[in-house]
Design an enzyme around this catalytic site. Sequence first.
Site, short mmCIF file in Angstrom:
data_model
loop_
_atom_site.label_atom_id
_atom_site.label_comp_id
_atom_site.label_asym_id
_atom_site.label_seq_id
_atom_site.Cartn_x
_atom_site.Cartn_y
_atom_site.Cartn_z
N GLU A 18 3.13 -6.80 2.61
CA GLU A 18 1.63 -5.49 3.40
C GLU A 18 3.02 -4.41 3.12
O GLU A 18 2.45 -3.92 4.07
CB GLU A 18 1.10 -6.19 4.04
CG GLU A 18 0.14 -5.13 4.64
CD GLU A 18 -0.46 -6.00 6.38
OE1 GLU A 18 -0.12 -7.42 6.62
OE2 GLU A 18 -1.91 -5.24 6.10
N ARG A 64 -2.89 3.65 0.01
CA ARG A 64 -3.67 2.82 1.58
C ARG A 64 -4.94 2.32 1.76
O ARG A 64 -6.14 3.05 1.77
CB ARG A 64 -2.99 3.90 2.98
CG ARG A 64 -2.94 3.80 3.90
CD ARG A 64 -3.19 4.87 5.39
NE ARG A 64 -1.83 5.66 5.13
CZ ARG A 64 -1.21 6.00 5.54
NH1 ARG A 64 -1.37 4.60 6.81
NH2 ARG A 64 0.01 6.67 5.82
N ALA A 65 -5.35 1.43 2.23
CA ALA A 65 -5.86 0.58 2.90
C ALA A 65 -7.20 1.31 4.06
O ALA A 65 -8.15 2.09 3.92
CB ALA A 65 -5.82 -1.11 3.41
N HIS A 110 0.72 -1.37 -0.13
CA HIS A 110 -0.11 0.18 0.00
C HIS A 110 1.23 1.40 0.38
O HIS A 110 2.09 1.09 0.97
CB HIS A 110 -0.90 -0.20 1.16
CG HIS A 110 -2.18 -0.44 1.14
ND1 HIS A 110 -2.54 -1.39 -0.07
CD2 HIS A 110 -2.01 -1.71 2.29
CE1 HIS A 110 -3.51 -1.94 0.99
NE2 HIS A 110 -2.94 -2.93 1.62
N ARG A 137 5.60 -2.63 11.20
CA ARG A 137 7.41 -1.42 11.06
C ARG A 137 8.47 -2.12 12.13
O ARG A 137 9.13 -1.35 11.39
CB ARG A 137 6.92 0.01 11.18
CG ARG A 137 5.05 0.14 10.75
CD ARG A 137 5.26 1.49 9.88
NE ARG A 137 4.62 2.29 9.09
CZ ARG A 137 4.01 3.30 8.24
NH1 ARG A 137 5.04 3.64 7.23
NH2 ARG A 137 2.97 3.03 7.54
#
Lengths: 345, 345
Positions: free
Chosen positions: A282, A70-71, A8, A288
Amino acid sequence: MIIDIHGHYTTEPQALFAFRDKQLAGLAEPARKPTTTDLGVSDEELIKSVQPQIKFQTERGSDLTIFSPRAGGMAHHVGTEEISKAWSRVSNDLIHRICTLLPENFVPVGQLPQFPGASPKNCIAELERLVDLGFVGVNLNPDPAGGYWTDPPMIDKWWYPLYENLVELEMPAMIHVSSSCNPNFHHTGAHYINGDTTVFMQLIQGNLFKDFPTLRFVIPHGGGAVPFHWGRYRGIAQDMKKPVFSEHLLKNVFFDTCVYHLPGIELLTKVIPIDNILFASEMVGAVRGIDPNTGHYYDDTKKYVDQVKNLSETDRYKIFEGNARRVYPRLDKLLEKRGKAGEKV
Amino acid sequence: MIIDIHGHYTTEPQALFAFRDKQLAGLAEPARKPTTTDLGVSDEELIKSVQPQIKFQTERGSDLTIFSPRAGGMAHHVGTEEISKAWSRVSNDLIHRICTLLPENFVPVGQLPQFPGASPKNCIAELERLVDLGFVGVNLNPDPAGGYWTDPPMIDKWWYPLYENLVELEMPAMIHVSSSCNPNFHHTGAHYINGDTTVFMQLIQGNLFKDFPTLRFVIPHGGGAVPFHWGRYRGIAQDMKKPVFSEHLLKNVFFDTCVYHLPGIELLTKVIPIDNILFASEMVGAVRGIDPNTGHYYDDTKKYVDQVKNLSETDRYKIFEGNARRVYPRLDKLLEKRGKAGEKV
């Protein structure tokens, strides 16, 4: 070639957020509405913005990322249907520009202008525009209400006009919820995973792929809870007198590898047929950090797949490339046109 | 001793359903309300009704089942709060009678008279009654709205008065949703698993066990999606700067073994500390068939645990008995009183 089917654009320029602010401020005070969809972002700025993704591609050894807005940013439940349309268009146009500027790194997947209670057929115009722009798939939100699940299940005829178009245009859909406005559901930690689990169970209950034998859904995040509960799902389907999954679902439903530890990837590759698993990370996404147990990024999923024993070379080819070409036929054609044909397996 | 901590009374007598019908018919026509809570069911009928469970105990080699009303039957979202109160009382009384008649086979866990929007403190009277009757725990529904999730998350102070009583009374709670009135969520295939996943993520977000260091939650169905996505949850918690799980959650949160295939149980026992795993089968429950791949019942989870390598004898004792005694202190005391003290591990 290593194709990551789930990336994304989570490193967007500030100008996109400023546009969104103006859109939503316009609900309260119309004078604040954005007056242009030109974000004023230069090509150089766009290229700079995706350097984190390119760095990860290089360091981790993937080649091409299927790249979408971005979802969590889709936020179909916010504003009005008109706002969702304009927002989808602006978001998709940025993806299109990046993929045009960096075609070796990114291939575009789009978001749809869904809105709670609005017919999915209202998304067809944007879907057709995306196809014209060279997009190879879309993200489809099973819960445009953002955690309240007030629209019909995905096996309902409510969705059929959109499915007809997806099939006709050879566009697969990744089933992907967006942010949650329900305080019960943390978006990446609960709503995303629940969305995956929920839709797989809906597909068990229905007979959708009898009506659409060539419709293809990717269920991300390793299929939510499904592989861990594979026995439960097989057993529930059996109690319901449904056909075995190879007949009922597995020609049409695929899982990605966004599962952030080795035991999870081992389970996934053990219980789900290899033909139904597509490599994905993803990134840059939900998690992160670096796992102190391994010293590597949690979302460096290639490391886990590489460590799974009992995968043949053919299996690895399918997971990393072959299955993506099959599930995303427009991607395969694009790569062929570039002189990068797939292997016959 | 093999203790199965998760069994529901899913073989209820017709008289219970008839009572429920009268209750709900009374909403439309008050004259139809039940006039008595005496169901007119004899002890013999009750004993006969649980023969399926006793047969499975014998065949599969478990000794004692922690037994509660049918989870889907709680249906807190149906009717009124008064109806929920009467329904909980009648349902719990049946469990109490069965456990009194067959104390070697069953130990009681109760349902609470929750209702959407009603304060959890309204459950305290029934909770105290259950303790007086010898119940060792309760099922607590994190979504009394039955799939619409309109009440506050479980880390909200909304729930605190009930937690204070659970702690004071040494009663653990199994976090267990009931049936779903949202057509998106199949109850055993989506809503149950989502409920588990959702609450675990809520617990990551909050600091509930700082306020209640001795509160204990069992998350059933193997913890929903959580063990499969253990890396994701560790990573999300790390990004949120939360303490490591051993400090943050694992003194208070436990998972059962209701996962219906060997690879799932292998994953569970690999990633979740042994001290946090409690044996359970959910029988007679969500999946009733025989797995054609193994020739055994899907929900015969003891077979999977027995097959896991790398479990020491102490590990097995903990999973099958020791952890249940620790998480359900009233069960431990009850067994001690019967001359069946636990081992020191």
